[in-house]
Design an enzyme around this catalytic site. Structure first.
Site, mmCIF file in Angstrom:
data_model
loop_
_atom_site.group_PDB
_atom_site.id
_atom_site.type_symbol
_atom_site.label_atom_id
_atom_site.label_comp_id
_atom_site.label_asym_id
_atom_site.label_seq_id
_atom_site.Cartn_x
_atom_site.Cartn_y
_atom_site.Cartn_z
ATOM 1 N N SER A 76 54.117 68.433 48.347
ATOM 2 C CA SER A 76 53.313 69.205 49.731
ATOM 3 C C SER A 76 53.756 68.916 51.047
ATOM 4 O O SER A 76 53.312 69.681 51.782
ATOM 5 C CB SER A 76 52.006 68.498 49.381
ATOM 6 O OG SER A 76 52.004 67.313 49.729
ATOM 7 N N HIS B 291 54.838 75.072 45.341
ATOM 8 C CA HIS B 291 53.707 74.291 45.718
ATOM 9 C C HIS B 291 52.373 74.901 45.286
ATOM 10 O O HIS B 291 51.973 75.852 45.554
ATOM 11 C CB HIS B 291 53.594 74.230 47.317
ATOM 12 C CG HIS B 291 52.888 72.991 47.707
ATOM 13 N ND1 HIS B 291 52.064 73.232 48.906
ATOM 14 C CD2 HIS B 291 51.992 72.035 47.201
ATOM 15 C CE1 HIS B 291 51.291 72.213 48.927
ATOM 16 N NE2 HIS B 291 50.996 71.516 47.870
ATOM 17 N N GLU C 152 52.853 78.616 47.023
ATOM 18 C CA GLU C 152 53.955 78.745 47.901
ATOM 19 C C GLU C 152 55.625 78.612 47.277
ATOM 20 O O GLU C 152 55.742 77.565 46.622
ATOM 21 C CB GLU C 152 53.818 77.558 49.087
ATOM 22 C CG GLU C 152 52.472 77.823 49.959
ATOM 23 C CD GLU C 152 52.306 76.456 50.962
ATOM 24 O OE1 GLU C 152 51.902 76.791 51.832
ATOM 25 O OE2 GLU C 152 52.596 75.354 50.549
ATOM 26 N N ASN D 35 49.644 73.275 54.516
ATOM 27 C CA ASN D 35 49.543 72.013 55.176
ATOM 28 C C ASN D 35 49.766 71.701 56.439
ATOM 29 O O ASN D 35 49.436 70.801 57.081
ATOM 30 C CB ASN D 35 50.263 70.909 54.136
ATOM 31 C CG ASN D 35 49.608 70.580 52.968
ATOM 32 O OD1 ASN D 35 48.093 70.590 53.111
ATOM 33 N ND2 ASN D 35 50.217 70.031 51.970
#
Lengths: 220, 287
Positions: free
Chosen positions: B119, B142, B154, B192
């Site tokens: 992440s 991800h 992702e 994130n």
């Protein structure tokens, strides 16, 4: 009308996102016309989209023309400073930023003003969420502005396309809107103005603007 | 692109979800964990989940029977060396991950793609010790928790990643109900990174621990912003320690960029062992 027993004026420019809805229910004037008017009112809602310095100047000028209590939009202004500088201001609200819901953040220390704000919001099919003890600014505009600014930093660095950024935030963390489309709905100029204001007030570099956002939101 | 067999390494919450999602796409899955017994438990949990979906009428019994025959627990040395795709979902420890990738590079045939579900770590850095012929077959994939439900993947290109290959993977996921988003390799990738100030700015709106203010911020963000959860409720759910760790990692990776600076209230909560729902105490109390 708002409370029929009160003679209420709403100061609002025609380019405000809620102008038509508000003008359909309330007497409205532009800032310029309001300052030139000698008509008396019981209550004034000032929805001008101004940053702290200009907001305080306007409110002080307004106080010379009316003894009415003033409820003002402080989306772009330093809340506690405006309250301290302008004793006629009894309440504040944040109507400038587009919201995906019908809820509006407001702040006041008086029960009477609270009822006036809630009635006004009801008249335009909105409802209030109270923000007690307003300091720097309202929660929703400051949090969403920082998210949108970061999305523009990501664009500036060619991290992903605007569509990919919006899709990722909606599908990865269930955001109701992607940050790029959200910024466009709010108006990137408003976000630039808010973060510039926070940067000047706090002198904290975390409020630095993305160049890409600045280009989109500001006419230089 | 054809993905017929996948190896998922790391069988915690994420690895288990990823394995089950691939299985439900009719892809053969091998599960690997440094703790073999743990992998077996995770394997059993997938069977339980499939049975649950069958009971709810969301899956057919013939499909469930086929899925169950299509998933196996393996030791790392025994995985299919011709796997189309190997996904790493082990703990967020850069050195442990890099060590694993070196081993996989030796075990797997030249055609196998290796992906990390990290992440936060840069993909280019994770690929650093791979052989030259493997570097372009390495990328980030991800997933989001729970991987069987959350649509986003992702697809992250490191500097050496073959963009044509990653684009084919992107198409493959999109054709199977996922929402894949291609992005370049930068700390926190898209989600994130962009989400950091959902928490960071809310923490600054509160400044010090004040339950009434915390409730107020959550209420405003939910009711005015239209978010499903407020920032403090969400930090409690994710784990305040996990959230702080991601924030610190992104902050460091951007060389102390002030926009990502952690807030002392997060640290204070972690120091007090108030991690959130998992410790029954976070910004809120859960009794």
């Amino acid at each position: 009308m708002n409370d029929t027993s009160l003679n209420t004026l709403v100061i609002i420019e025609t380019n405000h996102p809620l102008y038509e809805q508000i003008a359909a229910h309330h007497e409205t004037r532009s800032v310029e016309d309001a300052l030139a008017s000698f008509k008396t009112y019981d209550l004034v809602f000032d929805l001008s989209a101004l940053r702290t310095k200009k907001k305080i100047t306007l409110l002080k000028e307004l106080a010379k023309t009316t003894k009415a209590e003033i409820i003002t939009d402080l989306t772009l202004a330093w809340g506690e400073m405006v309250f301290k500088s302008c004793p006629q201001v009894t309440g504040a609200l944040s109507l400038l930023f587009y919201s995906p819901t019908a809820a509006i953040e407001y702040s006041t220390k008086s029960e009477k003003t609270k009822q006036q704000i809630l009635e006004f919001l009801k008249s335009i099919e909105r409802h209030g969420v109270e923000h007690t003890d307003l300091k720097l600014g309202f929660h929703y505009p400051r949090v969403i502005s920082m998210i949108v600014n970061e999305a523009y930093f990501a664009l500036e660095e060619n991290l992903a396309t605007p569509e990919a950024i919006d899709l990722a935030m909606k599908n990865g963390v269930n955001y109701p809107l992607g940050p790029i489309e959200w910024g466009q709905k709010i108006g990137t100029k408003n976000i630039v103005d808010l973060l510039t204001e926070y940067s000047e007030i706090t002198e904290d570099p975390r409020y630095r603007l993305s160049r890409e956002l600045k280009m989109t939101g500001k006419n230089i | 692109m054809e993905i017929k067999n996948v190896v998922v390494i790391g069988t915690g919450t994420m690895g288990q979800g990823i394995a089950q999602w691939f299985l439900q796409q009719k892809v053969a899955v091998e599960m690997v964990d440094s703790n073999y017994e743990f992998a077996l438990k995770s394997h059993a949990k997938i069977f339980e989940n499939l049975d649950g979906l069958l009971a709810k009428g969301k899956l057919q019994s013939a499909d469930v029977a086929n899925f169950k025959q299509n998933i196996h627990v393996k030791h790392l040395e025994k995985i299919n060396p011709e796997a189309d795709l190997v996904i790493e979902a082990i703990i967020e420890d850069k050195e442990v991950k890099k060590e694993l990738f070196k081993k996989l590079d030796e075990i797997l045939s030249a055609r196998s793609i290796i992906a990390s579900n990290t992440s936060s770590f840069p993909i280019t850095e994770l690929a650093k010790d791979l052989s030259d012929k493997r570097k372009n077959k390495f990328l980030g994939l991800h997933f989001f928790n729970p991987a069987t439900i959350m649509k986003l993947v992702e697809v992250i290109n490191g500097l050496e990643t073959d963009k044509e290959m990653s684009h084919k993977l992107y198409m493959w996921f999109n054709a199977r109900g996922k929402v894949a988003c291609e992005c370049n390799d930068a700390p926190g990738f898209i989600v994130n990174r962009v989400a950091r100030n959902f928490y960071g700015e809310s923490l600054r709106a509160v400044e010090t621990y004040d339950l009434e203010k915390i409730k107020e911020v959550d209420q405003v963000i939910r009711e005015v912003g239209g978010f499903k959860m407020g920032p403090f409720e969400l930090m409690d759910l994710i784990g305040i320690d996990v959230n702080l760790s991601v924030t610190e990692s992104v902050y460091r990776a951007f060389f102390d960029e002030p926009r990502f600076k952690p807030h002392r209230l997060q640290k204070e909560m972690v120091d007090a062992k108030r991690f959130g729902r998992k410790s029954k105490k976070g910004f809120y109390i859960y009794e």
